[in-house]
Write an enzyme that holds these catalytic residues in place. Sequence first.
Site, mmCIF file in Angstrom:
data_model
loop_
_atom_site.group_PDB
_atom_site.id
_atom_site.type_symbol
_atom_site.label_atom_id
_atom_site.label_comp_id
_atom_site.label_asym_id
_atom_site.label_seq_id
_atom_site.Cartn_x
_atom_site.Cartn_y
_atom_site.Cartn_z
ATOM 1 C CB SER A 34 -0.877 -0.007 1.262
ATOM 2 O OG SER A 34 -1.626 1.166 1.337
ATOM 3 C CB SER A 36 4.377 0.360 -3.504
ATOM 4 O OG SER A 36 3.268 -0.220 -4.163
ATOM 5 C CB SER A 106 -2.122 -9.152 -5.943
ATOM 6 O OG SER A 106 -1.347 -8.188 -6.599
HETATM 7 N N1 LIG Z 1 -5.803 -4.419 6.138
HETATM 8 C C1 LIG Z 1 -5.490 -3.813 4.992
HETATM 9 N N2 LIG Z 1 -4.378 -4.205 4.307
HETATM 10 C C2 LIG Z 1 -4.056 -3.599 3.151
HETATM 11 N N3 LIG Z 1 -4.784 -2.612 2.574
HETATM 12 C C3 LIG Z 1 -5.901 -2.191 3.216
HETATM 13 C C4 LIG Z 1 -6.284 -2.765 4.438
HETATM 14 N N4 LIG Z 1 -7.430 -2.153 4.851
HETATM 15 C C5 LIG Z 1 -7.743 -1.244 3.915
HETATM 16 N N5 LIG Z 1 -6.831 -1.256 2.918
HETATM 17 C C6 LIG Z 1 -6.957 -0.434 1.712
HETATM 18 O O1 LIG Z 1 -7.359 -1.345 0.686
HETATM 19 C C7 LIG Z 1 -6.480 -1.309 -0.415
HETATM 20 C C8 LIG Z 1 -5.961 -2.703 -0.770
HETATM 21 O O2 LIG Z 1 -6.941 -3.434 -1.432
HETATM 22 P P1 LIG Z 1 -6.517 -4.565 -2.451
HETATM 23 O O3 LIG Z 1 -7.791 -5.075 -3.030
HETATM 24 O O4 LIG Z 1 -5.500 -4.043 -3.377
HETATM 25 O O5 LIG Z 1 -5.866 -5.653 -1.481
HETATM 26 S S1 LIG Z 1 -5.497 -7.174 -1.787
HETATM 27 O O6 LIG Z 1 -4.940 -7.247 -3.149
HETATM 28 O O7 LIG Z 1 -6.713 -7.973 -1.688
HETATM 29 O O8 LIG Z 1 -4.525 -7.561 -0.758
HETATM 30 C C9 LIG Z 1 -5.290 -0.474 -0.009
HETATM 31 O O9 LIG Z 1 -5.104 0.369 -1.133
HETATM 32 P P2 LIG Z 1 -3.661 0.752 -1.707
HETATM 33 O O10 LIG Z 1 -3.095 1.671 -0.689
HETATM 34 O O11 LIG Z 1 -4.012 1.455 -2.993
HETATM 35 O O12 LIG Z 1 -2.855 -0.475 -1.942
HETATM 36 C C10 LIG Z 1 -5.720 0.258 1.240
HETATM 37 O O13 LIG Z 1 -6.115 1.569 0.921
HETATM 38 N N1 LIG Z 2 8.003 7.224 -8.611
HETATM 39 C C1 LIG Z 2 6.783 7.180 -8.083
HETATM 40 N N2 LIG Z 2 5.848 6.351 -8.593
HETATM 41 C C2 LIG Z 2 4.614 6.275 -8.049
HETATM 42 N N3 LIG Z 2 4.204 7.011 -6.982
HETATM 43 C C3 LIG Z 2 5.106 7.861 -6.435
HETATM 44 C C4 LIG Z 2 6.425 7.970 -6.947
HETATM 45 N N4 LIG Z 2 7.093 8.869 -6.202
HETATM 46 C C5 LIG Z 2 6.224 9.297 -5.279
HETATM 47 N N5 LIG Z 2 5.025 8.717 -5.404
HETATM 48 C C6 LIG Z 2 3.841 8.990 -4.562
HETATM 49 O O1 LIG Z 2 3.556 7.820 -3.789
HETATM 50 C C7 LIG Z 2 2.161 7.710 -3.568
HETATM 51 C C8 LIG Z 2 1.718 6.360 -4.075
HETATM 52 O O2 LIG Z 2 0.341 6.209 -3.789
HETATM 53 P P1 LIG Z 2 -0.576 5.226 -4.621
HETATM 54 O O3 LIG Z 2 -0.314 5.348 -6.066
HETATM 55 O O4 LIG Z 2 -1.982 5.419 -4.132
HETATM 56 O O5 LIG Z 2 -0.012 3.798 -4.140
HETATM 57 P P2 LIG Z 2 -0.737 2.388 -4.082
HETATM 58 O O6 LIG Z 2 -1.784 2.367 -5.163
HETATM 59 O O7 LIG Z 2 0.348 1.389 -4.314
HETATM 60 O O8 LIG Z 2 -1.333 2.297 -2.707
HETATM 61 C C9 LIG Z 2 1.491 8.853 -4.309
HETATM 62 O O9 LIG Z 2 1.234 9.908 -3.407
HETATM 63 C C10 LIG Z 2 2.555 9.262 -5.329
HETATM 64 O O10 LIG Z 2 2.462 10.619 -5.696
#
Ligand SMILES: Nc1ncnc2c1ncn2[C@@H]1O[C@H](COP(=O)(O)OS(=O)(=O)O)[C@@H](OP(=O)(O)O)[C@H]1O
Ligand SMILES: Nc1ncnc2c1ncn2[C@@H]1O[C@H](COP(=O)(O)OP(=O)(O)O)[C@@H](O)[C@H]1O
Length: 198
Positions: A34, A36, A106
């Site tokens: 999350s 990344s 994932s």
């Molecule tokens: N417990 C927990 N662990 C990880 N993430 C959490 C959790 N609870 C809520 N969130 C929010 O849900 C987003 C991840 O959902 P995903 O469907 O990508 O997760 S997974 O692939 O089923 O593991 C994730 O979004 P990203 O930050 O965009 O990755 C979080 O915003």
């Molecule tokens: N090189 C980069 N590539 C992607 N996101 C970056 C990078 N550098 C900084 N960031 C910042 O990191 C954060 C990534 O958030 P997000 O895209 O929502 O991640 P995820 O979907 O994996 O949770 C954003 O605020 C984005 O602007």
Amino acid sequence: MTRNIVWHQTSVKKTERQKQLKQKSCVLWFTGLSGSGKSTLANALDHQLFKQGNSSYVLDGDNIRHGLNKDLGFTDADRNENIRRIGEVSKLFVDAGTIVSTAFISPFQKDRDTVRALFEQGEFIEIYVNCSLEECEKRDVKGLYKKARAGEISHFTGISSPYEKPDAPELVIETDNLSVDEAVQTILTYLKEKQILF
Ligand SMILES: Nc1ncnc2c1ncn2[C@@H]1O[C@H](COP(=O)(O)OS(=O)(=O)O)[C@@H](OP(=O)(O)O)[C@H]1O
Ligand SMILES: Nc1ncnc2c1ncn2[C@@H]1O[C@H](COP(=O)(O)OP(=O)(O)O)[C@@H](O)[C@H]1O
């Protein structure tokens, strides 16, 4: 259960759709912690592909969990089912001739491999969005790491739930080091090399 169900062949073939769209279809499977950069990169790439006139679409974890997968949480079993469903949806997009980018944590290699097995050779492109937990936590885009550290969220990836790094991803994007534009160019170059874009 697939009892009494017979596969119906569609009259328009995937290859015919691809020919009309002037591209090969594929799934760009972004995986990583999350924060990344999965959503940021998937959307930046989608924007570029759209501008170029390609048929492209993004499936994003947060959005899909508002609708199709709103019945699922974050236990291992629910994540398995989340990824299984997205794999099947991605396959439909690829059959429709589209380049689909998925942005889901994932976290399990087995689930990603199961999705890969749904596709023909070269159609499933696993992109490991590699960013240290330290940096993701520093970004804390949604304030979730803070809550997870405080024990307010259970099963949080990287804190109280595992993330298995991909064994053999097609691409690794280090978002600690690479800008969004550089990452998009890297992916576009790969798609051209593999003659998905021409
Ligand atoms: N417990 C927990 N662990 C990880 N993430 C959490 C959790 N609870 C809520 N969130 C929010 O849900 C987003 C991840 O959902 P995903 O469907 O990508 O997760 S997974 O692939 O089923 O593991 C994730 O979004 P990203 O930050 O965009 O990755 C979080 O915003
Ligand atoms: N090189 C980069 N590539 C992607 N996101 C970056 C990078 N550098 C900084 N960031 C910042 O990191 C954060 C990534 O958030 P997000 O895209 O929502 O991640 P995820 O979907 O994996 O949770 C954003 O605020 C984005 O602007």
